[in-house]
Design an enzyme around this catalytic site. Structure first.
Site, mmCIF file in Angstrom:
data_model
loop_
_atom_site.group_PDB
_atom_site.id
_atom_site.type_symbol
_atom_site.label_atom_id
_atom_site.label_comp_id
_atom_site.label_asym_id
_atom_site.label_seq_id
_atom_site.Cartn_x
_atom_site.Cartn_y
_atom_site.Cartn_z
ATOM 1 N N TYR A 178 3.511 -9.279 8.443
ATOM 2 C CA TYR A 178 3.436 -7.699 8.388
ATOM 3 C C TYR A 178 2.174 -7.343 8.847
ATOM 4 O O TYR A 178 2.049 -6.193 9.439
ATOM 5 C CB TYR A 178 3.509 -7.439 6.801
ATOM 6 C CG TYR A 178 3.389 -5.966 6.145
ATOM 7 C CD1 TYR A 178 4.513 -5.042 6.592
ATOM 8 C CD2 TYR A 178 2.185 -5.174 6.118
ATOM 9 C CE1 TYR A 178 4.546 -3.847 6.083
ATOM 10 C CE2 TYR A 178 2.249 -3.855 5.643
ATOM 11 C CZ TYR A 178 3.319 -3.101 5.749
ATOM 12 O OH TYR A 178 3.344 -1.843 5.438
ATOM 13 N N LEU A 212 -1.521 0.827 -0.571
ATOM 14 C CA LEU A 212 -0.330 0.580 -1.475
ATOM 15 C C LEU A 212 0.487 1.476 -1.441
ATOM 16 O O LEU A 212 0.201 2.531 -2.005
ATOM 17 C CB LEU A 212 -0.382 -0.241 -2.495
ATOM 18 C CG LEU A 212 1.108 -0.853 -3.135
ATOM 19 C CD1 LEU A 212 1.755 -1.765 -2.407
ATOM 20 C CD2 LEU A 212 0.526 -1.375 -4.415
#
Length: 287
Positions: A178, A212
């Site tokens: 990622y 996040l």
């Protein structure tokens, strides 16, 4: 000394971001293609643009969720809202999405790239197939959308807004595939910005470094791995919109992420310490 330095830098960044000359009226009637709107920051971006009177083409993978967001945008006052369900993991889809937006809006002023394909954290080695999927979702589809939309953005002197991640600036544990995709994003759009500047093409590129995501899939992907709390969706979305509207080169939310990115070069040991504090290092990585 480090504490004083960080405090001083923080004050400077706060003053900088507070005075960004954002004019909400500039987005009234703007033609916006926004990806990844089914939840989290993408959904909040759609609602902010709707309140500001922008004309919208929205896309996401799940049509049922997409329709709910479209309905809410209409209630919030968006003059025009169109949608197209699309799976960005399919290489033929991005060009079709841009063409749909051009047909519906007659051109684009903003391309806001927000979709993502997350992977479970804590995995040391992933298969080549899953890594290719991650790269298509998180990097190649961004390149394809940009390539297709750039002629229209050039005509309108518009803006590219790229919602990325701290993992595209600062490497950390348990996120290698990622993170690789996010680093590729940062490199591609930084290079493209230079190319457009040399060619005197008036298209702004705003890279948004967020924490996040405030959505269930993002939180589940890092459960047990990180102590980081998700960024509040509405506030993070507004920071992205302000940055794009003012043609800023970068947006960092929370603002302390800018300091962390600087620490990567200035104080590598301090950067490593900060990153380590965000990890639940007692959790073993999956094989």
């Amino acid at each position: 000394m480090k504490v004083l330095l960080l405090t001083g830098l923080g004050a400077l960044f706060f003053a900088y971001y507070w005075d960004d000359n954002f004019d909400p009226a500039s987005l009234h009637g703007a033609r916006v293609l926004l990806t990844g709107v089914s939840a989290g920051i993408g959904e909040e971006l759609a609602y902010h643009y709707a309140r500001l009177g922008s004309h919208l083409v929205l896309t996401a993978h799940t049509e049922a969720l997409l329709q709910q967001v479209v309905g809410n945008c209409r209630k919030l006052g968006a003059p025009k809202v169109f949608y197209i369900a699309a799976d960005m993991a399919s290489p033929e889809v991005p060009e079709r999405v841009v063409q749909f937006a051009l047909d519906k809006l007659g051109g684009l002023d903003y391309l806001v790239l927000n979709h993502l394909g997350a992977a479970p954290a804590g995995t040391r080695v992933r298969s080549s197939q899953s890594t290719r999927w991650l790269m298509q979702m998180n990097f190649l589809s961004y390149v394809q959308l940009t390539s297709s939309a750039l002629p229209s953005l050039t005509d309108s002197k518009g803006s590219l807004v790229v919602v990325s991640s701290l993992l595209g600036r600062v490497p950390t544990s348990f996120s290698s595939p990622y993170s690789a995709a996010k680093f590729a994003l940062d490199s591609f759009f930084s290079s493209l910005r230079r190319e457009l500047d040399v060619q005197e093409v008036n298209v702004a590129i705003t890279m948004c470094v967020l924490g996040l995501r405030d959505r269930a899939s993002a939180a589940e992907g890092v459960r047990g791995i990180t102590r980081v709390r998700a960024a509040p969706g509405p506030k993070a979305a507004l920071a992205v919109i302000r940055g794009g509207a003012t043609r800023a080169s970068g947006v960092f939310y929370p603002w302390r992420f800018h300091l962390l990115c600087l620490l990567r070069s200035w104080m590598p040991h301090s950067r490593a310490w900060f990153v380590r504090q965000e990890l639940n290092i007692t959790t073993p990585a999956a094989a």
